[in-house]
Design a protein around this motif. Structure first.
Motif, short mmCIF file in Angstrom:
data_model
loop_
_atom_site.label_atom_id
_atom_site.label_comp_id
_atom_site.label_asym_id
_atom_site.label_seq_id
_atom_site.Cartn_x
_atom_site.Cartn_y
_atom_site.Cartn_z
N GLY A 141 0.79 -1.22 0.00
CA GLY A 141 0.00 0.00 0.00
C GLY A 141 0.82 1.27 0.00
N SER A 142 2.15 1.18 -0.14
CA SER A 142 3.00 2.37 -0.17
C SER A 142 2.68 3.23 -1.39
CB SER A 142 4.47 1.97 -0.20
OG SER A 142 4.85 1.31 0.98
N ASP A 143 2.99 4.50 -1.29
CA ASP A 143 2.71 5.46 -2.35
C ASP A 143 3.50 5.11 -3.60
OD1 ASP A 143 2.27 7.67 -3.93
OD2 ASP A 143 3.48 9.04 -2.74
N PRO A 144 2.84 4.75 -4.70
CA PRO A 144 3.59 4.34 -5.90
C PRO A 144 4.40 5.47 -6.52
CG PRO A 144 1.24 4.47 -6.37
CD PRO A 144 1.39 4.62 -4.89
N LEU A 145 3.93 6.71 -6.42
CA LEU A 145 4.70 7.81 -6.98
C LEU A 145 6.05 7.94 -6.27
CD1 LEU A 145 5.02 10.21 -8.85
CD2 LEU A 145 3.79 11.61 -7.17
N GLN A 146 6.03 7.82 -4.95
CA GLN A 146 7.29 7.90 -4.20
C GLN A 146 8.23 6.77 -4.60
OE1 GLN A 146 8.19 10.48 -2.07
NE2 GLN A 146 10.19 9.47 -2.37
N ILE A 147 7.67 5.61 -4.85
CA ILE A 147 8.49 4.46 -5.25
C ILE A 147 9.14 4.71 -6.60
CG2 ILE A 147 8.45 1.99 -5.83
CD1 ILE A 147 6.12 1.75 -3.77
N THR A 148 8.40 5.31 -7.55
CA THR A 148 9.02 5.62 -8.85
C THR A 148 10.20 6.57 -8.68
OG1 THR A 148 7.58 7.52 -9.36
CG2 THR A 148 6.82 5.33 -10.05
N LEU A 149 10.07 7.50 -7.74
CA LEU A 149 11.16 8.46 -7.50
C LEU A 149 12.33 7.78 -6.80
CD1 LEU A 149 8.99 11.50 -6.33
CD2 LEU A 149 10.00 11.14 -8.59
N ASP A 150 12.03 6.96 -5.81
CA ASP A 150 13.09 6.28 -5.05
C ASP A 150 13.90 5.34 -5.94
OD1 ASP A 150 12.26 7.53 -2.76
OD2 ASP A 150 11.31 5.76 -1.88
N LEU A 151 13.19 4.53 -6.72
CA LEU A 151 13.84 3.47 -7.48
C LEU A 151 14.11 3.86 -8.93
CD1 LEU A 151 11.97 0.32 -6.10
CD2 LEU A 151 14.12 1.33 -5.34
N GLN A 152 13.70 5.09 -9.29
CA GLN A 152 13.98 5.63 -10.63
C GLN A 152 13.44 4.72 -11.73
OE1 GLN A 152 18.20 6.72 -10.78
NE2 GLN A 152 18.11 7.37 -8.64
N VAL A 153 12.16 4.37 -11.57
CA VAL A 153 11.48 3.55 -12.56
C VAL A 153 10.28 4.31 -13.12
CG1 VAL A 153 12.20 1.33 -11.58
CG2 VAL A 153 10.10 2.43 -10.74
N ARG A 154 9.83 3.89 -14.29
CA ARG A 154 8.67 4.52 -14.92
C ARG A 154 7.37 4.02 -14.30
NH1 ARG A 154 6.91 6.24 -20.26
NH2 ARG A 154 4.74 6.83 -19.96
N TYR A 155 7.31 2.71 -14.04
CA TYR A 155 6.07 2.10 -13.59
C TYR A 155 6.24 1.41 -12.23
CZ TYR A 155 4.90 2.56 -18.55
OH TYR A 155 4.68 3.05 -19.82
N VAL A 156 5.12 1.30 -11.51
CA VAL A 156 5.07 0.50 -10.29
C VAL A 156 3.86 -0.42 -10.38
CG1 VAL A 156 4.69 0.51 -7.79
CG2 VAL A 156 6.23 2.18 -8.82
N LEU A 157 4.11 -1.71 -10.16
CA LEU A 157 3.03 -2.69 -10.12
C LEU A 157 2.74 -2.99 -8.65
CD1 LEU A 157 2.73 -5.93 -12.25
CD2 LEU A 157 2.05 -5.87 -9.86
N HIS A 158 1.51 -2.73 -8.25
CA HIS A 158 1.11 -3.08 -6.88
C HIS A 158 -0.27 -3.71 -6.94
CE1 HIS A 158 -1.48 0.67 -6.45
NE2 HIS A 158 -0.71 0.98 -7.49
N GLY A 159 -0.66 -4.34 -5.87
CA GLY A 159 -1.93 -5.05 -5.91
C GLY A 159 -2.43 -5.39 -4.53
N ASN A 160 -3.59 -6.02 -4.49
CA ASN A 160 -4.14 -6.48 -3.21
C ASN A 160 -4.70 -7.89 -3.38
OD1 ASN A 160 -7.04 -6.18 -4.01
ND2 ASN A 160 -6.46 -4.02 -4.10
N ILE A 161 -4.78 -8.57 -2.26
CA ILE A 161 -5.22 -9.97 -2.22
C ILE A 161 -6.32 -10.08 -1.17
CG2 ILE A 161 -4.49 -12.37 -1.95
CD1 ILE A 161 -1.59 -11.38 -2.22
N GLN A 162 -7.34 -10.85 -1.49
CA GLN A 162 -8.37 -11.13 -0.48
C GLN A 162 -8.92 -12.53 -0.69
OE1 GLN A 162 -12.02 -8.82 -0.88
NE2 GLN A 162 -11.46 -8.27 -2.98
N LYS A 163 -9.39 -13.09 0.39
CA LYS A 163 -10.02 -14.40 0.34
C LYS A 163 -11.52 -14.21 0.15
CE LYS A 163 -9.38 -18.92 2.44
NZ LYS A 163 -8.76 -19.65 3.59
N VAL A 164 -12.08 -14.87 -0.85
CA VAL A 164 -13.49 -14.74 -1.17
C VAL A 164 -14.09 -16.14 -1.15
CG1 VAL A 164 -15.19 -13.91 -2.83
CG2 VAL A 164 -12.97 -12.76 -2.64
N GLY A 165 -14.67 -16.52 -0.02
CA GLY A 165 -15.20 -17.87 0.13
C GLY A 165 -14.07 -18.88 0.08
N THR A 166 -14.18 -19.84 -0.83
CA THR A 166 -13.13 -20.86 -0.96
C THR A 166 -12.06 -20.45 -1.96
OG1 THR A 166 -14.38 -22.02 -2.68
CG2 THR A 166 -14.76 -22.71 -0.39
N GLN A 167 -12.24 -19.30 -2.60
CA GLN A 167 -11.29 -18.83 -3.59
C GLN A 167 -10.51 -17.62 -3.08
OE1 GLN A 167 -12.32 -19.71 -8.05
NE2 GLN A 167 -13.71 -18.16 -7.27
#
Length: 482
Positions: free
Chosen positions: A69-95
């Motif tokens: 959940g970190s700020d992706p803009l700050q990560i692009t500046l820190d790591l000097q990259v164009r893009y940041v891929l982030h995501g979330n995970i949740q359990k939905v029933g048995t899936q």
């Protein structure tokens, strides 16, 4: 079939680059489960995307400090990259459901989103599918075979959890963190003896421990055993070739420079974003007098992980080729970041020492001794200062003290080299040549530095000195480097 939206780079944008950060959990789970899946998704995507030499992907070690959940803009500046891929995970029933977003730091907006539903037993296939979809969205093609997640990891959930926990510690400079990683990885390979990646990372951690903090042969034997198992199971595992290089470039293997370079080049050929391989190539090249190549490898490592302190190792190339101002600047930057680290404290007096500023060199050596006691590298630096001042007996006493202290581990050749300088300054040419040859034969054949170091001025007219330079240049000047 869904059509993947395209992410178009702006004209003049730098080469494609993307950071993948740990995923965020949206519902409460136990800590082990969070650790393995949160970092596991990131590591799998980093490995798949980072296997391509046309895409800059910071390694897993570069993203560990970022909380989900970190700020992706700050990560692009820190790591000097164009893009940041982030995501979330949740359990939905048995899936399970994972949602990903690709943030474009140049446009400052989300460029691509996607969701995947899966059963836990299919998580590796989903990770591979995600990597392919992201590459497609970035309008990239996989030019080299992509490592499959199912082949890379383990079917044992507990062993998988232990690897993910260990990844946070195995690259650390902290000896306690490294020991935690060794314990976790040892348990992982006990649970799954065929877990090649865990064997490789365990081998690397043991090899580093042997080099840096505990010269017991048991650590090297453990490193060799697990490296051998990893390579038998997967000859194309970059992490295993990295571990093999660390074993080869060690006192126990008499710093097999060419062989270690070959292993490191295999590692980066298989996985171009193995940061530690680039840094180690930089270190070895500096030690054998290949300074432009050393700087090139350190630069590549820094592009992969701009925040890593290991990148400061380029000090060696700057210092030994005579660029003392650049070396001093890099040393001060390292001191500011890591004031307690022994390496910048050791390097700090050398620019002053090599330029004849004995007052400053003496002050900095005294500070180094106060911080790190009787380390033989620093004691022998004190001896150099005293020899330059003509203080014969105190300088020779430093030689005796340095030789009496075994705690140099992988760095004894620097102590030997400085002892050679002390004897040279005191006019003891035969002793100086013997120590210089010992240094060159035990890991420091840095012949261009021998030509400019003022401490060796008394040796340069000697035929045996010139013969040594010619031999070293012939041996190490022709090693092929990519």
């Amino acid at each position: 079939e869904r059509e993947t939206p395209k992410v178009t780079q702006a004209a003049g944008a730098p080469a494609a680059s993307i950071a993948v950060v740990p995923f965020l959990f949206l519902n409460a789970l136990d800590e082990d489960e969070k650790e393995s899946l949160s970092l596991g998704f990131a590591d799998a995507l980093i490995t798949a995307l980072g296997s391509q030499d046309h895409l800059t992907v910071p390694p897993t070690a570069a993203i560990l400090k970022y909380a989900p959940g970190s700020d992706p803009l700050q990560i692009t500046l820190d790591l000097q990259v164009r893009y940041v891929l982030h995501g979330n995970i949740q359990k939905v029933g048995t899936q399970w459901r994972v949602s990903i977003q690709v943030f474009d730091g140049e446009a400052r907006k989300i460029a691509f989103t996607e969701k995947y539903d899966f059963h836990l037993e299919n998580v590796f296939e989903v990770q591979d599918q995600m990597a392919a979809r992201v590459a497609e969205a970035l309008e990239l093609r996989f030019r080299a075979p992509v490592p499959r997640s199912r082949d890379r990891y383990t079917h044992d959930p507990a062993a998988y959890d232990e690897l993910m926990q260990a990844l946070r510690d195995s690259s650390s400079d902290d000896s306690q963190a490294r020991d935690r990683a060794i314990r976790l990885l040892s348990r992982a390979v006990e649970r799954d003896p065929e877990f090649a990646l865990a064997h490789a990372v365990l081998s690397y951690a043991c090899a580093v421990k042997h080099f840096e903090s505990d010269a017991s042969p048991a650590w090297l034997e453990k490193a060799e055993s697990h490296c051998r198992l990893a390579l038998e199971m997967d000859p194309n595992l970059a992490e295993a070739h990295l571990a093999r290089a660390y074993i080869l470039w060690s006192p126990a293997r008499n710093f097999a420079h060419a062989e270690a370079i070959a292993e490191l080049q295999k590692a980066v050929g298989l996985q171009p974003n193995v940061q530690h391989a680039h840094n180690r190539l930089g270190t070895i090249c500096a030690h054998i007098g290949r300074f432009p190549e050393s700087r090139m490898f350190y630069l590549r490592a820094r592009q992969l992980n701009p925040k890593s302190v290991a990148g400061h190792g380029v000090i060696q190339a700057w210092l030994w080729e005579g660029n003392f101002a650049e070396a001093a600047r890099e040393i001060e930057a390292w001191i500011a970041e890591s004031p307690g680290h022994i390496y910048p404290v050791y390097w700090r007096p050398l620019p002053a020492l090599l330029t004849g500023d004995l007052e400053r060199a003496s002050t900095l050596v005294a500070d180094a001794l106060a911080r790190h006691g009787e380390d033989p590298m620093i004691v022998s630096l004190q001896g150099l200062v005293q020899a330059l001042r003509g203080e014969r007996e105190p300088a020779l006493d430093c030689v005796r003290r340095a030789c009496a202290t075994p705690r140099s581990f992988g760095h004894s050749h620097h102590t030997y080299y400085q002892i050679a300088g002390i004897h040279s300054l005191l006019g003891q040419k035969a002793e100086a040549m013997a120590w210089l040859e010992r240094s060159a034969n035990t890991g420091f054949p840095c012949w261009p530095f021998f030509q400019i170091d003022p401490a060796l001025a008394n040796l340069r007219p000697l035929p045996e000195f010139q013969a040594l330079l010619k031999t070293l240049e012939g041996k190490f000047g022709g090693i092929e480097l990519g």
